[in-house]
Motif scaffolding. Structure first.
Motif, PDB file in Angstrom:
ATOM      1  N   HIS A   1     -13.607   6.849   7.072  1.00  0.00           N
ATOM      2  CA  HIS A   1     -14.033   5.936   6.020  1.00  0.00           C
ATOM      3  C   HIS A   1     -15.550   5.824   6.067  1.00  0.00           C
TER       4      HIS A   1
ATOM      5  N   SER B   1     -11.250   0.070   1.139  1.00  0.00           N
ATOM      6  CA  SER B   1      -9.912   0.469   1.583  1.00  0.00           C
ATOM      7  C   SER B   1      -8.974  -0.722   1.600  1.00  0.00           C
TER       8      SER B   1
ATOM      9  N   GLU C   1      -3.822   1.878   3.152  1.00  0.00           N
ATOM     10  CA  GLU C   1      -4.654   3.078   3.249  1.00  0.00           C
ATOM     11  C   GLU C   1      -5.381   3.132   4.585  1.00  0.00           C
TER      12      GLU C   1
ATOM     13  N   GLN D   1      -3.009   4.299   7.390  1.00  0.00           N
ATOM     14  CA  GLN D   1      -2.660   5.715   7.351  1.00  0.00           C
ATOM     15  C   GLN D   1      -3.833   6.580   7.788  1.00  0.00           C
ATOM     16  N   ASN D   2      -5.043   6.229   7.342  1.00  0.00           N
ATOM     17  CA  ASN D   2      -6.250   6.962   7.725  1.00  0.00           C
ATOM     18  C   ASN D   2      -7.170   5.979   8.448  1.00  0.00           C
TER      19      ASN D   2
END
Length: 1073
Positions: free
Chosen positions: A782, A770, A774, A777-778
């Motif tokens: 993962h 990642s 990214e 945002q999230n």
């Protein structure tokens, strides 16, 4: 018949011709022998005259020549041949002997009422009595074992605590018991010293002025008895009225009446039973000799033999069968121990005829008589046996019964599983590797033989026989120094500490050579004893603890690694000249060879591994293969370690340490499906369990030098993965396989070893691909995708650029891999650095909330400095937290608490923002135990179950209430905390146990040991630091230090003991003894 002149020869050496064939014609001559008329016990006139002479004080004449005519003579043939005795000899002609025996019996009765150590009257002390010469009971043994004392019997403990040797005590002089108060003093002292004021009295033999039999006048006043007036003997005889108690046979001594000798004849009325009978005299003798348990009774003789024949084989003192017989110059026979005790109490006289003789005048009887004695048939008294055994093998027969009883008891308790079964083809185990029961079984026959020898030749002193054998064995192998030390310890002169104890004291107190030597000389000069061992003894002791001492083997042999086992500290730069651009590196490094260090670490855990096998109920001999060892590797920089001393090349004053920890040892036994863990490191994050492997002066950011130094370690580790170690553990060769996990690295070191870009890179995570945007945002969803093999493949793509892409495209393809990974790391999260990284981020959040950054666009640097100053001042005033230049673990632990948030909230103006801060910290506090716990499934199962919910809630707060800070960006450790913790715990079971905290805690040890070993050369200095750091982590030395903690607690508990108010009444006057 031929005349036989006896003269001064042995009276039992002249025997009938039939006695020369004891074993063949015994049944024929034994009845012929006793047809002689002299067996009617008719005493000789000369004997009567000699006995009267003894009574009158006349020495007996020499034995005249006696002629035997046709087997009938004027005296007893058996009396001359086999030393028979008459009734007069048994009772003794001297009645003064009875008087002395009665006094000694009274004296010994008084001794049985007193304490051996403090002289206290036993009935006045509450608690049980304890035998001075007995073994430790289970309660005492358990209490002393906790204090580090391993003595098996009370004489050794008493010698150590009270400095009194009770092994040579005599029953007629010393009491046989000690009180419960002295027992408490010995237990509180840990079996090594005494914290009480007990003064051991000096016990003296019985005499006419004995204070036990004739106490002083104050004793009458204490007991409240009325003093009697001494009545003169003349007045007493002139009294008209006499009582029925006749006191004419006694006279006054002080305030007590003492019996007169029976030689004075008085015919007045006396108390019935005043004169002691022969039975009472025998009882007095038994009280002195105390041989009832050791010597055999004549009633055990199985055949019906003539009385005088049996009588000739009994002792004249104890009336038992002769044991270790000796003969006096006058021809009488006794047991050696009985004669010594008897002569000590009553003087050097023959108990039968009162002829003056001492223990040195005794001789051994004739060999024919000894053969006849050993061939006496005895009947086994054990019920159900009824076997007829000769005297020579009677004790061995009884020992077999005792051993059979022990085996039956153990079988009834289900202890047969402890026996070592010898499965076909297995080599015979060494004696020292066996269990105690197996050792007893193997040495059963030898033990019986030694015990029989000790009973026969040394009076039953089995301990002295075994100690002498051991000393002779050492001296025969030219181990004279060890034999001298052992002999000094047995004689009470070896009060010095063990070299390993001195080594543990030196290492744990960080004493340099000169400081220790100064302490050694000072203590020796002040005490006059060598308590501490010299430095050369410490160097000898440390050789066994350092790598390179033990022998081992690798199957198959390690690739590119020497097969030599005796390899100590080596230069880490060996072979570096040809590997780094043909010029030497400006650094100093010292290390152990990896496989040799692992062998030494396993030998250090040998006792724990064997204990784990026993606790798991696994058979020792069945577990020789299938051992698996899990190793945690740690590597981190120690920062600036500059010192003002030391010469040598100009090297960077930054250091890096590579270390390892044995996390667990498991075994897959034969016919088992699952591995059993037999050892688990109880403190995986302690500096005591983190063993150093390599020390080097290098900056951790110097990738080329660090790669060259650690590359040999990587090669050795890769070779060990494909082989197995054969190492003797517990006396048997065992097979070990090693599994390595490189988890003890911080973010910077992982990126160095895996060839990733620096921490400020777009690719923020070392576990997944990642990017920073990214991940912001999230924050939660993962998974772990990176590993060592994939990084190697990406490096090849980065190096070759097979698709001819641009730099940005190529960088996107390899996900930030820009250098060759040279060491495999385990994809995980370091709990310590995660705490520090998150605390740093919260510290910045607190500053932003104080300055209300959510309402401002771009605050100036001066404003941020003012917010930081206000935060530091508040934390210092409220929580005593001093500002730090760089966040550390201790500061992070105190900052990440609800208490710290409440203190910070006092500076936050908005109530709404205060609630948000409290909620954010509350969620973090609930998540933190999951990655900090050693075993979260057991220690914090509720937090583990709620972790996904709490992390999602935490991410929502960051993306909403703190959007001003985390809009398109997030820190590395916050991302790992929210996204990867549940997956790592599901895979490994723990994060906290695999942290680098032990390696970080050892940074302070490096500085301490460097000051301890300050030398002119930094190379030798680094060797000393590595050596002493390894010794500091030795489990063997740690056990010595743990053993000294309980005595310290006992010392603190005994500084002010509760004194008993009745102490003065419970003890006799010490001066009286």
């Amino acid at each position: 018949m031929a005349e036989e002149s006896l003269g001064t020869d042995d009276p039992r050496s002249s025997m009938p011709a039939e006695l020369q064939h004891l074993h063949s014609k015994y049944s024929q001559w034994k009845f012929k022998l006793f047809r002689v008329r002299s067996m009617e016990k008719a005493p000789l006139p000369s004997e009567k005259q000699s006995e009267k002479g003894v009574l009158l004080g006349i020495s007996p004449p020499t034995a005249p020549n006696i002629e035997l005519d046709n087997g009938v003579g004027p005296g007893s043939v058996m009396k001359l041949c086999l030393g028979g005795k008459s009734k007069e000899n048994v009772d003794g002609p001297g009645q003064r002997v009875d008087m002395k025996l009665q006094e000694m019996d009274t004296h010994m009765n008084h001794l049985r009422c007193l304490c051996r150590l403090c002289g206290t009257v036993l009935r006045k002390v509450k608690g049980p009595l304890h035998d001075v010469h007995g073994g430790l009971d289970e309660t005492s043994k358990l209490a002393l074992r906790k204090m580090g004392c391993k003595f098996p019997s009370w004489p050794e403990v008493i010698l150590k605590v009270f400095k009194v040797d009770v092994t040579e005590d005599i029953e007629s002089v010393h009491p046989l018991s000690f009180c419960h108060r002295c027992w408490l003093a010995a237990i509180r002292g840990g079996g090594v010293c005494s914290f009480s004021k007990i003064r051991v009295p000096e016990w003296k033999p019985h005499s006419s002025l004995c204070h036990l039999c004739f106490p002083r006048k104050p004793s009458f006043q204490r007991t409240g008895r009325k003093r009697r007036k001494a009545i003169l003997r003349a007045q007493a005889q002139s009294l008209a009225k006499r009582t029925r108690w006749d006191h004419s046979d006694s006279f006054a001594v002080g305030e007590r009446r003492v019996l007169r000798p029976f030689g004075d004849r008085h015919h007045g009325p006396v108390l019935r039973g005043w004169r002691k009978t022969t039975a009472q005299r025998d009882q007095w003798v038994r009280n002195i000799t105390h041989c009832q348990k050791d010597h055999l009774s004549s009633k055990l003789i199985s055949e019906k033999l003539p009385v005088d024949f049996v009588f000739s084989f009994t002792c004249l003192v104890c009336d038992h069968l002769l044991c270790d017989p000796v003969q006096s110059p006058c021809g009488h026979l006794f047991c050696r121990s009985c004669f010594i005790k008897y002569s000590y109490v009553l003087g050097p006289h023959c108990p039968a005829c009162n002829l003056r003789c001492g223990p040195d005048d005794l001789i051994s009887p004739a060999k024919a008589f000894l053969s006849a004695l050993q061939c006496l048939p005895l009947l086994c008294p054990r019920s159900g046996c009824g076997k007829q055994v000769i005297l020579d093998s009677f004790k061995a027969h009884c020992l077999d019964h005792d051993l059979d009883d022990q085996d039956e008891n153990r079988k009834s308790l289900g202890l047969d599983n402890d026996l070592l079964t010898n499965k076909g083809g297995r080599p015979r185990q060494h004696l020292l590797s066996l269990t105690r029961r197996a050792q007893k079984h193997r040495l059963k026959e030898l033990k019986n033989q030694v015990k029989v020898f000790a009973d026969k030749e040394e009076g039953g002193d089995l301990k002295s026989v075994c100690q002498t054998l051991f000393l002779l064995t050492l001296r025969s192998a030219n181990e004279h120094r060890q034999a001298d030390e052992l002999e000094a310890m047995l004689q009470g002169r070896g009060a010095g500490l063990h070299p390993a104890v001195c080594l543990a004291i030196r290492v744990n107190t960080f004493l340099s050579c000169s400081q220790y030597h100064k302490m050694y000389r000072t203590v020796k000069a002040a005490s006059g004893r060598q308590i501490f061992q010299p430095l050369h003894a410490l160097r000898t002791a440390e050789k066994e603890l350092l790598p390179g001492f033990h022998q081992f083997e690798w199957q198959p042999a390690l690739k590119n690694v020497s097969s030599s086992c005796n390899v100590g500290i080596i230069n880490g730069l060996a072979g570096l000249t040809s590997s780094v651009d043909d010029f030497p590196a400006d650094t100093i490094t010292r290390r152990f060879r990896y496989d040799v260090a692992l062998v030494s670490a396993l030998k250090d855990l040998e006792e724990d591994i064997m204990d784990g096998l026993r606790e798991s109920g696994m058979e020792d001999s069945a577990c020789t293969s299938g051992f698996s060892v899990m190793i945690k590797e740690s590597c981190d920089g120690m920062g600036d370690v500059s010192e003002k001393h030391g010469g040598g090349p100009v090297v960077p004053e930054k250091a890096v340490r590579f270390s390892f920890t044995i996390m667990s040892v498991s075994v897959l036994a034969d016919e088992e499906e699952e591995e059993v863990t037999i050892f688990t490191e109880p403190k995986p994050n302690s500096e005591l369990s983190c063993k150093p492997l390599c020390l080097t002066f290098v900056d951790e950011s110097d990738h080329e030098t660090l790669t060259a130094i650690l590359w040999p370690i990587v090669a050795e580790r890769d070779a060990m993965k494909e082989s197995r170690l054969i190492l003797p553990i517990g006396g048997l060769p065992r097979s070990f396989r090693f599994h390595f996990r490189g988890t003890g690295y911080d973010e910077k070191m992982v990126r160095e070893m895996e060839g990733l870009e620096a921490s400020g890179s777009t690719y923020i995570c070392t576990l997944c691909d990642s990017g920073r945007a990214e991940a912001s945002q999230n924050m939660v969803l993962h998974s772990i995708t990176r590993n060592h093999e994939e990084n190697l493949e990406r490096y090849e793509i980065w190096r070759t650029n097979p698709f001819s892409e641009s730099v940005e495209e190529l960088r996107e393809r390899v996900k930030g891999v820009s250098a060759k990974p040279f060491m495999e790391t385990h994809p995980t999260l370091d709990a310590l650095h995660c705490d520090i990284g998150n605390a740093t981020e919260f510290y910045k959040i607190f500053q932003d909330e104080i300055g209300e950054v959510y309402e401002k666009v771009n605050p100036s640097r001066e404003e941020r400095r003012s917010w930081r100053a206000a935060l530091d001042k508040q934390l210092r005033n409220k929580m005593k937290l001093k500002p730090v230049m760089r966040m550390n673990g201790n500061y992070a632990r105190r900052l990440m608490t609800m208490e710290a948030v409440e203190v910070v909230c006092e500076l936050v103006p908005s109530e709404e923002r205060r609630e948000v801060l409290r909620e954010l910290m509350r969620l973090y506090v609930q998540m933190k135990p999951v990655w900090r716990a050693t075993c979260p499934a057991k220690e914090c199962p509720d937090q583990l179950c709620r972790y996904s919910f709490n992390s999602q809630r935490f991410a929502d707060l960051l993306s909403s209430a703190f959007k001003y800070r985390y809009n398109g960006k997030i820190t590395n450790y916050l991302h790992k905390t929210l996204a990867h913790v549940p997956e790592i715990i599901e895979r490994d079971g723990s994060i906290g146990a695999w942290a680098s905290e032990g390696n970080e805690s050892a940074n302070k040890l490096f500085r301490r040991f460097r000051k301890m070993n300050a030398r002119q050369s930094k190379a030798f200095e680094l060797e000393d630091v590595l050596k002493h750091h390894w010794l500091y982590t030795s489990k063997y030395l740690q056990k010595f230090m743990e053993a000294h903690k309980d005595p310290v607690k006992a010392l603190q508990a005994c500084i002010e003991p509760v004194e008993n108010q009745d102490d003065e009444d419970m003890s006799l006057e010490v001066n009286d003894f």
